[in-house]
Design a protein around this motif. Sequence first.
Motif, short mmCIF file in Angstrom:
data_model
loop_
_atom_site.label_atom_id
_atom_site.label_comp_id
_atom_site.label_asym_id
_atom_site.label_seq_id
_atom_site.Cartn_x
_atom_site.Cartn_y
_atom_site.Cartn_z
N LEU A 45 0.87 -1.18 0.00
CA LEU A 45 0.00 0.00 0.00
C LEU A 45 0.90 1.23 0.00
O LEU A 45 1.81 1.33 0.82
CB LEU A 45 -0.90 0.02 1.24
N TYR A 46 0.64 2.13 -0.93
CA TYR A 46 1.42 3.36 -1.06
C TYR A 46 0.47 4.54 -0.96
O TYR A 46 -0.52 4.62 -1.69
CB TYR A 46 2.17 3.40 -2.39
N VAL A 47 0.76 5.45 -0.02
CA VAL A 47 -0.12 6.59 0.24
C VAL A 47 0.74 7.85 0.32
O VAL A 47 1.81 7.85 0.93
CB VAL A 47 -0.89 6.41 1.56
N PHE A 48 0.24 8.93 -0.30
CA PHE A 48 0.94 10.22 -0.23
C PHE A 48 0.03 11.28 0.37
O PHE A 48 -1.09 11.47 -0.08
CB PHE A 48 1.40 10.66 -1.63
N TYR A 49 0.53 11.94 1.43
CA TYR A 49 -0.14 13.08 2.03
C TYR A 49 0.57 14.35 1.56
O TYR A 49 1.75 14.56 1.90
CB TYR A 49 -0.09 13.02 3.56
#
Length: 702
Positions: free
Chosen positions: A671-675
Amino acid sequence: MSLLLSFLLSASAQAISDRAATPQVQAQLVASVAAVQPGAEIYLGVNQQIIPHWHTYWVNPGDSGNATSIAWTLPEGATASDIIWPAPSRFSMGPITNYAYENTVTLLSKITVPANLQVGDSFTAIALVDWLVCKEECIPQQVELALSLPVVANAAKTGAGSAYIQDALARLPIASPWPVRAVQTAINPDTAEGTLHLQVDFSAAGTAVQDQLAQIKDVWFYPYDWGRIAQSAQQVRADLAEGVQLTIPTGEAPLALGDSLRGVLVIEEQQGIARGYEIHAPITAAAPDNNPAKSSFGFLTALLFALLGGVILNLMPCVFPVLSIKALSLVSHAHYSARDIRRQGYVYTLGVMVSFALLALLLLLLKAGGNQIGWGFQFQSPIFVLLITWLLFSVGLSLSGVFFIGGSVAGVGSSLTEKPGYSGSFFTGVLATLVATPCTAPFMAAALGYALVQPPVQLLAIFLSLGFGLALPYLLLSCWPRLQRWLPRPGMWMERAKQLLAFPMYAAVIWLVWVLVQQTGASGVIVALGGCLLIALAAWLYNSTRTSSDKQRHMGTGIALLLILLTIAGGVNQLDTSERSAQKTAADDNWEVYSDTRLQQLLAEGKPVFLNFTASWCISCLVNERVALSTQTVKDTFQQQGIIYLKGDWTNKDPQITAFLKKFNRSGVPLYVFYAAGNAANPEELPQILTPDIVVAAVTGQ
């Protein structure tokens, strides 16, 4: 009696001043009036003038400290309320956060004056005040204060009181003019942690929400009771269409559903003015998943995504060698009838489907027991990794010709019975399922994330759809004669091809030993490789006695089985000890180890954050890191954009990471998430297959 008590209090007041001082705090007892009227209500307050850099404490002091207390001695018939607390401020020192006051504060109590007081008498109040004053060190202090006020006949003659009282009244929290919801997730039984979402609905007050949000510089919630939240954790603000939301980790004494959350919400405006609003909100349960995308993701879509994900899974490096072996078996079975070849496909498909059904049932049993699990969860067990290592090593030995079970040259175990490879086809379907679980293909993540929050029947159906997708290519190949014409003719090349396919198995063994090291430490290498040596010896003994006498053949088989049993028993026993010595992966120069506390801190500071949730047994994760996240292009982009890179390692069971995956409706990694900077409310989720261009485009907004 009352006259005697009034006389004694008056005499004591003459001996005690309304002022007292310590080196850190000057205290004064003040009143809202200059004189009292019988039967009236007035305010008395203890004003503290605190020297710079020191503070005294609120009713809930936070992680440490003690609240100020006032013990009143009053004339007979008079009553005093508890302290009425002004809105506090927060003070942090390292991991400790306290709720307290600095510079000046007046702590009020509402006093009811007896109705039987005589005009001309004095109303005398004595306050014994205890506080803890702190800077880097803390000092408990106590003073005694007294104040006498004349008794007058009517309110017109009471006169003006201390300005400190009016200032204190202005600092008192007022009832919230907006509806407030307190939504709390279930407390994780493994970590005793949960999350509180405090939602303030500005729209209900009829004001322009965006204008209201633009005026807010800071917002913070102070609970009246200790342990309701983690005081030292960041409170992540998210601006919503209807108002503002604070996301706060729960503390050591979280509330139960239906209990009332009490506290003060302090909102600081851009001009520096801070106002406190008193909150009383019942705790309600959070929905199983707050992902708005979930509502548009239905059961039929999940079935389709699972089917497509299963088909693509055949191209993953963990599954492709097994599919190649089965394709090779079709070539060797060219002399079989079309019906027998179709049955091979049916039995292989049955092996895959049964394996996925058992995997789904195991997931359901673990969920019913309160465990948090996801796709590939079995690889979090070092014992499972060890057994799969030895299984694949055995398959490699068989392909290399070290031993044979039956006479067929292709299809792992394809002649376990005298039937035309049916048992072997079933076993190969089971093997394909086992080696597929460390991989995640496109479409799979969404389908499995949806499945794990559905009722048992729907979960089972989605897993069976995934299994059917995995089996579909070989099923089509075995049932469609026109496709079989594209396969080459049988010959000696098949033996060489079969031996060549052993090397992907050995490569998988090397990778699994590396995974075992991440889980158990260096001792796992000795256990795994020692077991491989004994398995190789058992295989040689078994095969070398096949042409001997019956007695020697039975003896060779018995010794081989004994070696295998000793290997399994000894390996499992050794891992029970070595597993406890496994160490957490340390960060390197360009990334930090993920923790929820660190993430919340970075988001509260408005910094951009890139999250990578991975595992050593996840081949897709390792490939993405190699071809995208570890490239110099991505590293330079992160550095130029000031992006903090956090990596969460799910190789071993980690409830904190599992809980985060569930927030994004995911059951496993990657899982890859960018804030983006200052945008904690709208994270961007990246695809499961990455390239440098995909990552750079996501973090730069191009």
